[in-house]
Write a protein that holds these residues in place. Sequence first.
Motif: not given
Length: 120
Positions: A3-19
Amino acid sequence: MLNAKIYPGMTLLNILNFSTMRLNILEPEAMDTSESYYRSPVDDFRLSVIAVQPSRPYICDNRSPGPEILLCTESASGLRCQVQRTVVPVGQGRSLFVPAEVTSYSLHGSGTVYKASLNG
């Protein structure tokens, strides 16, 4: 592709965890003289590493039910897999699929092979 999913940059940054978190390096535990396994937090599968030497082939005649994948990461001296009367060369970077129907196989030569199997 499932399933191809395209996320806008800000949405992607809100999903990812950088801790940052503590790295837990797994060390293999010996099963016998040739095979060691990595203890996994899940019970579904097992990853093990097999050290094959000319004087000590790996004989797998007590298999867990289900298929296995063998991945050769190091091969120095004609590493090969034998299933009944069929012999298959196993070079570095090659993988073999062992169907569930195969009851036994052996590895001969010299090399390192990782085995992914069902935990059973």
